[in-house]
Design a protein around this motif. Structure first.
Motif, PDB file in Angstrom:
ATOM      1  N   LYS A 124     -13.586  53.322  10.492  1.00  0.00           N
ATOM      2  CA  LYS A 124     -12.009  53.383  10.103  1.00  0.00           C
ATOM      3  C   LYS A 124     -11.408  54.339  10.413  1.00  0.00           C
ATOM      4  O   LYS A 124      -9.325  54.473  11.166  1.00  0.00           O
ATOM      5  CB  LYS A 124     -12.088  52.736   8.687  1.00  0.00           C
ATOM      6  N   LYS A 125     -12.119  55.771   9.943  1.00  0.00           N
ATOM      7  CA  LYS A 125     -11.282  57.285  10.346  1.00  0.00           C
ATOM      8  C   LYS A 125     -12.442  57.892  10.459  1.00  0.00           C
ATOM      9  O   LYS A 125     -13.360  57.683   9.887  1.00  0.00           O
ATOM     10  CB  LYS A 125     -11.029  57.696   8.773  1.00  0.00           C
ATOM     11  N   ILE A 126     -11.881  58.258  11.553  1.00  0.00           N
ATOM     12  CA  ILE A 126     -13.117  59.438  12.137  1.00  0.00           C
ATOM     13  C   ILE A 126     -12.542  60.429  13.016  1.00  0.00           C
ATOM     14  O   ILE A 126     -11.548  60.501  13.232  1.00  0.00           O
ATOM     15  CB  ILE A 126     -13.811  58.506  13.282  1.00  0.00           C
ATOM     16  N   ILE A 127     -13.137  61.847  12.549  1.00  0.00           N
ATOM     17  CA  ILE A 127     -12.602  62.923  13.136  1.00  0.00           C
ATOM     18  C   ILE A 127     -13.727  63.702  13.806  1.00  0.00           C
ATOM     19  O   ILE A 127     -14.837  64.279  13.685  1.00  0.00           O
ATOM     20  CB  ILE A 127     -12.256  64.047  11.383  1.00  0.00           C
ATOM     21  N   LYS A 128     -13.505  64.746  14.891  1.00  0.00           N
ATOM     22  CA  LYS A 128     -14.351  65.540  15.776  1.00  0.00           C
ATOM     23  C   LYS A 128     -13.774  66.585  15.658  1.00  0.00           C
ATOM     24  O   LYS A 128     -13.211  67.104  15.783  1.00  0.00           O
ATOM     25  CB  LYS A 128     -14.860  64.731  17.345  1.00  0.00           C
ATOM     26  N   ALA A 129     -15.140  67.113  15.762  1.00  0.00           N
ATOM     27  CA  ALA A 129     -14.910  67.892  15.865  1.00  0.00           C
ATOM     28  C   ALA A 129     -16.228  69.144  16.704  1.00  0.00           C
ATOM     29  O   ALA A 129     -17.063  68.462  17.482  1.00  0.00           O
ATOM     30  CB  ALA A 129     -14.999  69.230  14.593  1.00  0.00           C
ATOM     31  N   ASP A 130     -16.142  70.702  16.448  1.00  0.00           N
ATOM     32  CA  ASP A 130     -17.273  71.261  17.937  1.00  0.00           C
ATOM     33  C   ASP A 130     -17.890  72.499  16.835  1.00  0.00           C
ATOM     34  O   ASP A 130     -19.167  72.425  17.909  1.00  0.00           O
ATOM     35  CB  ASP A 130     -15.652  72.048  18.728  1.00  0.00           C
ATOM     36  N   ASP A 131     -17.554  72.295  15.963  1.00  0.00           N
ATOM     37  CA  ASP A 131     -18.615  73.616  14.651  1.00  0.00           C
ATOM     38  C   ASP A 131     -19.662  72.596  13.939  1.00  0.00           C
ATOM     39  O   ASP A 131     -18.692  72.216  13.026  1.00  0.00           O
ATOM     40  CB  ASP A 131     -18.152  74.987  15.491  1.00  0.00           C
ATOM     41  N   ARG A 132     -19.893  73.733  12.692  1.00  0.00           N
ATOM     42  CA  ARG A 132     -20.737  73.011  11.687  1.00  0.00           C
ATOM     43  C   ARG A 132     -19.962  73.384  10.300  1.00  0.00           C
ATOM     44  O   ARG A 132     -19.263  73.100  10.398  1.00  0.00           O
ATOM     45  CB  ARG A 132     -21.660  73.882  11.645  1.00  0.00           C
ATOM     46  N   ALA A 133     -18.751  74.677  10.836  1.00  0.00           N
ATOM     47  CA  ALA A 133     -18.713  75.061  10.035  1.00  0.00           C
ATOM     48  C   ALA A 133     -17.000  74.493   9.732  1.00  0.00           C
ATOM     49  O   ALA A 133     -16.445  74.096   8.301  1.00  0.00           O
ATOM     50  CB  ALA A 133     -18.075  76.817  10.646  1.00  0.00           C
TER      51      ALA A 133
END
Length: 301
Positions: A222-231
């Motif tokens: 339902k909700k998703i956020i994509k990112a590039d790094d662990r921090a």
């Protein structure tokens, strides 16, 4: 075809610019361009497409660069062994975003010391892990297989002359910060997670369900956020009560004690292992690193 031409092509590809490559090679841009053009005419294909915006590597050029990197790396190994005996040996590893793999790298460096070695670690996208091992940028790559991605990933590895060796299997866990409303639950279901943002590592232009680093990549979140790094993911966990799905192997020494892994009710098995070039031996330092990874068998939740 000369080794110098191969070095020029590799540098240009790495820089993504003729001008920048010429600067690093300490030659003029016209000289570099002319040398590469002569090589392209000799082998009968275009390695780069030129335009006012810069250069783009052609599909044929990508294949050629794979072989060129192998030759350049083999030459470096020869000179290191027989000519530059005082130079530092190199070891590089590429991996999906695993804290335990970084921690194993730390322990490996502590064991072998830095006096004789030059190290590199690349925590990156799945396709780049594969490319780095294929192109000899890394000796070893760390990733996982499961029932969903195994057929496609195995085909991809075969096509790139790579082989996968399993290290251990683990269940699926929900990774979240200790202040999350669900942090005290003994087990968490996908239904319970529905109202919270799911975090995933962005795979860039190679964004395929089969290359995802997280389990349940085809689930309709339902909700998703994509990112590039662990921090960034860790910050989002705290700021948004977000979560991600993981192996459950926690390294508090690196991430801190503010996060925890809770078993997922709809768990699936992950087979975490390493990839290497087919037929290629593993260096002494590579074996030390694998031993450090295997130590996590005893730390599985």
């Amino acid at each position: 075809m000369t080794l110098q031409q191969l070095r020029y092509v590799i540098m240009t590809a790495d820089c993504g610019s003729m001008n920048e490559a010429a600067k690093r090679l300490f030659i003029s841009q016209p000289s570099l361009s002319g040398t590469i053009k002569e090589l392209e005419e000799e082998i009968g294909l275009d390695i780069f497409l030129r335009s006012n915006r810069g250069i783009v590597i052609t599909p044929e050029g990508e294949e050629f660069l794979g072989y060129a990197r192998q030759v350049a790396e083999q030459y470096r190994l020869l000179t290191d062994k027989y000519l530059d005996k005082e130079s530092k040996k190199k070891f590089s590893v590429s991996m999906q975003h695993y804290t335990f793999a970084v921690k194993a790298f730390v322990e490996m460096v502590k064991k072998v010391g830095m006096e004789q070695y030059e190290f590199a670690i690349h925590e990156t996208k799945t396709h780049e892990v594969i490319e780095n091992v294929r192109n000899f940028r890394s000796e070893i790559g760390i990733l996982y297989l499961n029932d969903f991605n195994e057929q496609v990933m195995s085909k991809l590895l075969r096509e790139n002359s790579l082989e996968f060796t399993e290290l251990f299997q683990c269940d699926t866990y929900v990774y979240l910060w200790s202040g999350h409303p669900l942090a005290g639950e003994p087990v968490i279901s996908m239904d319970q997670l529905e109202e919270y943002p799911c975090l995933a590592f962005d795979q860039g232009k190679n964004n395929s369900f089969y290359l995802a680093e997280e389990m349940k990549s085809t689930y309709e979140y339902k909700k998703i956020i994509k990112a590039d790094d662990r921090a960034t993911l860790l910050n989002l966990m705290v700021g948004l009560n977000a979560y991600t799905l993981c192996s459950g192997i926690i390294c508090e020494e690196l991430n801190g004690a503010d996060y925890k892994a809770v078993p997922l009710a709809e768990s699936e098995k992950m087979r975490i292992g390493y990839i290497r070039r087919k037929g290629a031996g593993i260096s002494r330092i590579g074996r030390v690193y694998i031993e450090e990874l295997l130590a996590y068998k005893d730390k599985l939740l």
